[in-house]
Design a protein around this motif. Structure first.
Motif, PDB file in Angstrom:
ATOM      1  N   UNK A 113      34.940 -41.371 108.496  1.00 34.74           N
ATOM      2  CA  UNK A 113      34.976 -41.587 109.835  1.00 34.74           C
ATOM      3  C   UNK A 113      33.681 -41.536 110.764  1.00 34.74           C
ATOM      4  N   UNK A 114      32.658 -41.319 110.031  1.00 36.22           N
ATOM      5  CA  UNK A 114      31.347 -41.840 110.825  1.00 36.22           C
ATOM      6  C   UNK A 114      31.202 -43.084 110.819  1.00 36.22           C
ATOM      7  N   UNK A 115      31.801 -44.101 110.120  1.00 36.25           N
ATOM      8  CA  UNK A 115      31.478 -45.443 110.235  1.00 36.25           C
ATOM      9  C   UNK A 115      31.790 -46.070 111.842  1.00 36.25           C
ATOM     10  N   UNK A 116      31.083 -46.825 112.058  1.00 33.87           N
ATOM     11  CA  UNK A 116      31.502 -47.647 113.322  1.00 33.87           C
ATOM     12  C   UNK A 116      32.924 -48.323 113.317  1.00 33.87           C
ATOM     13  N   UNK A 117      33.053 -49.099 112.190  1.00 33.65           N
ATOM     14  CA  UNK A 117      34.303 -49.398 112.159  1.00 33.65           C
ATOM     15  C   UNK A 117      34.896 -49.433 110.462  1.00 33.65           C
ATOM     16  N   UNK A 118      36.131 -49.899 110.338  1.00 35.24           N
ATOM     17  CA  UNK A 118      36.776 -49.962 108.876  1.00 35.24           C
ATOM     18  C   UNK A 118      36.078 -51.181 108.372  1.00 35.24           C
ATOM     19  N   UNK A 119      35.653 -52.183 109.240  1.00 33.20           N
ATOM     20  CA  UNK A 119      35.138 -53.334 108.718  1.00 33.20           C
ATOM     21  C   UNK A 119      33.819 -53.352 108.176  1.00 33.20           C
ATOM     22  N   UNK A 120      33.092 -52.404 108.884  1.00 30.47           N
ATOM     23  CA  UNK A 120      31.558 -51.949 108.680  1.00 30.47           C
ATOM     24  C   UNK A 120      31.469 -50.923 108.065  1.00 30.47           C
ATOM     25  N   UNK A 121      31.276 -50.729 106.924  1.00 31.47           N
ATOM     26  CA  UNK A 121      31.147 -49.368 106.270  1.00 31.47           C
ATOM     27  C   UNK A 121      29.564 -49.139 105.914  1.00 31.47           C
ATOM     28  N   UNK A 122      28.880 -49.529 106.947  1.00 26.28           N
ATOM     29  CA  UNK A 122      27.288 -49.571 106.561  1.00 26.28           C
ATOM     30  C   UNK A 122      26.773 -47.880 106.304  1.00 26.28           C
ATOM     31  N   UNK A 123      27.307 -47.106 107.181  1.00 27.10           N
ATOM     32  CA  UNK A 123      26.820 -45.675 107.286  1.00 27.10           C
ATOM     33  C   UNK A 123      27.449 -44.851 106.048  1.00 27.10           C
ATOM     34  N   UNK A 124      28.806 -45.062 105.680  1.00 30.49           N
ATOM     35  CA  UNK A 124      29.390 -44.220 104.805  1.00 30.49           C
ATOM     36  C   UNK A 124      28.725 -44.860 103.368  1.00 30.49           C
ATOM     37  N   UNK A 150      34.633 -45.888  90.917  1.00 30.99           N
ATOM     38  CA  UNK A 150      35.727 -45.976  91.855  1.00 30.99           C
ATOM     39  C   UNK A 150      35.204 -46.084  93.396  1.00 30.99           C
ATOM     40  N   UNK A 151      33.983 -45.385  93.615  1.00 30.05           N
ATOM     41  CA  UNK A 151      33.611 -45.588  95.056  1.00 30.05           C
ATOM     42  C   UNK A 151      32.845 -47.006  95.154  1.00 30.05           C
ATOM     43  N   UNK A 152      32.146 -47.489  94.024  1.00 30.50           N
ATOM     44  CA  UNK A 152      31.706 -48.843  94.237  1.00 30.50           C
ATOM     45  C   UNK A 152      32.942 -49.808  94.335  1.00 30.50           C
ATOM     46  N   UNK A 153      33.957 -49.680  93.663  1.00 31.47           N
ATOM     47  CA  UNK A 153      35.052 -50.411  94.071  1.00 31.47           C
ATOM     48  C   UNK A 153      35.572 -50.285  95.510  1.00 31.47           C
ATOM     49  N   UNK A 154      35.702 -49.157  95.923  1.00 32.13           N
ATOM     50  CA  UNK A 154      36.186 -49.120  97.087  1.00 32.13           C
ATOM     51  C   UNK A 154      35.112 -49.713  98.193  1.00 32.13           C
ATOM     52  N   UNK A 155      33.901 -49.583  98.210  1.00 30.18           N
ATOM     53  CA  UNK A 155      33.275 -50.242  99.086  1.00 30.18           C
ATOM     54  C   UNK A 155      32.957 -51.704  98.774  1.00 30.18           C
ATOM     55  N   UNK A 156      33.045 -52.162  97.712  1.00 29.15           N
ATOM     56  CA  UNK A 156      33.234 -53.709  97.331  1.00 29.15           C
ATOM     57  C   UNK A 156      34.454 -54.437  97.996  1.00 29.15           C
ATOM     58  N   UNK A 157      35.655 -53.594  98.030  1.00 33.53           N
ATOM     59  CA  UNK A 157      36.893 -54.380  98.642  1.00 33.53           C
ATOM     60  C   UNK A 157      36.930 -54.159 100.169  1.00 33.53           C
ATOM     61  N   UNK A 158      35.897 -53.245 100.812  1.00 34.42           N
ATOM     62  CA  UNK A 158      36.113 -53.117 102.430  1.00 34.42           C
ATOM     63  C   UNK A 158      35.075 -54.228 102.871  1.00 34.42           C
TER      64      UNK A 158
END
Length: 148
Positions: free
Chosen positions: A32-43, A140-148
């Motif tokens: 939820x702290x990310x600016x957008x779902x497309x940009x998950x830079x913060x998380x 699991x988390x790397x797969x999540x971030x690679x798919x976003x």
């Protein structure tokens, strides 16, 4: 069936199933702290920072185990327990709590355990387990971030 209004935001259709290694509510709060779902830079920076921290901590745990330093193992278990809880890695958190207790010469239930060799043996076993749990969550988390 619950309507969209009745479901928790962390379990919406945009959220993948991350399995039981990750607490979706805690992880959802980070997202939820990310600016957008497309940009998950913060998380992503938080999670990948945790990965680096965990790897360093495991190395320090291995060294402390070799030198039979229960006090250091207690401190490292406590440290990694807190940071893994912050990211939502429940299995890792629970195993780190065990390492913390064994490092304090306690049983899992908090009762005293004066046998240092037993505590070290338990830490060695739990350290193997927590590294496996960590590897599962990391994948699991790397797969999540690679798919976003």
């Amino acid at each position: 069936m619950a309507s969209k209004d009745q479901t928790n935001d962390a379990h919406d259709s945009n959220m993948p199933d991350l399995g039981d290694a990750i607490d979706i509510l805690t992880f959802g709060q980070i997202l939820e702290m990310d600016d957008s779902e497309e940009d998950r830079e913060f998380s992503k920076s938080i999670v990948y920072g945790f990965f680096e921290q965990a790897e360093e901590t495991f190395e320090r745990m291995d060294s402390a185990l070799k030198s039979r330093d229960l006090e250091e193992l207690y401190r490292l278990g406590h440290f990694l327990k807190g940071s893994s809880a912050t990211v939502g890695l429940t299995k890792v958190k629970d195993s780190c709590e065990k390492i913390q207790r064994y490092g304090k010469k306690e049983n899992v239930d908090g009762t005293p355990e004066p046998d240092e060799d037993l505590c070290l043996s338990r830490i060695k076993s739990t350290l193997t387990t927590v590294k496996s749990e960590y590897a599962e969550a990391e994948k699991t988390l790397k797969n999540f971030f690679d798919s976003t």
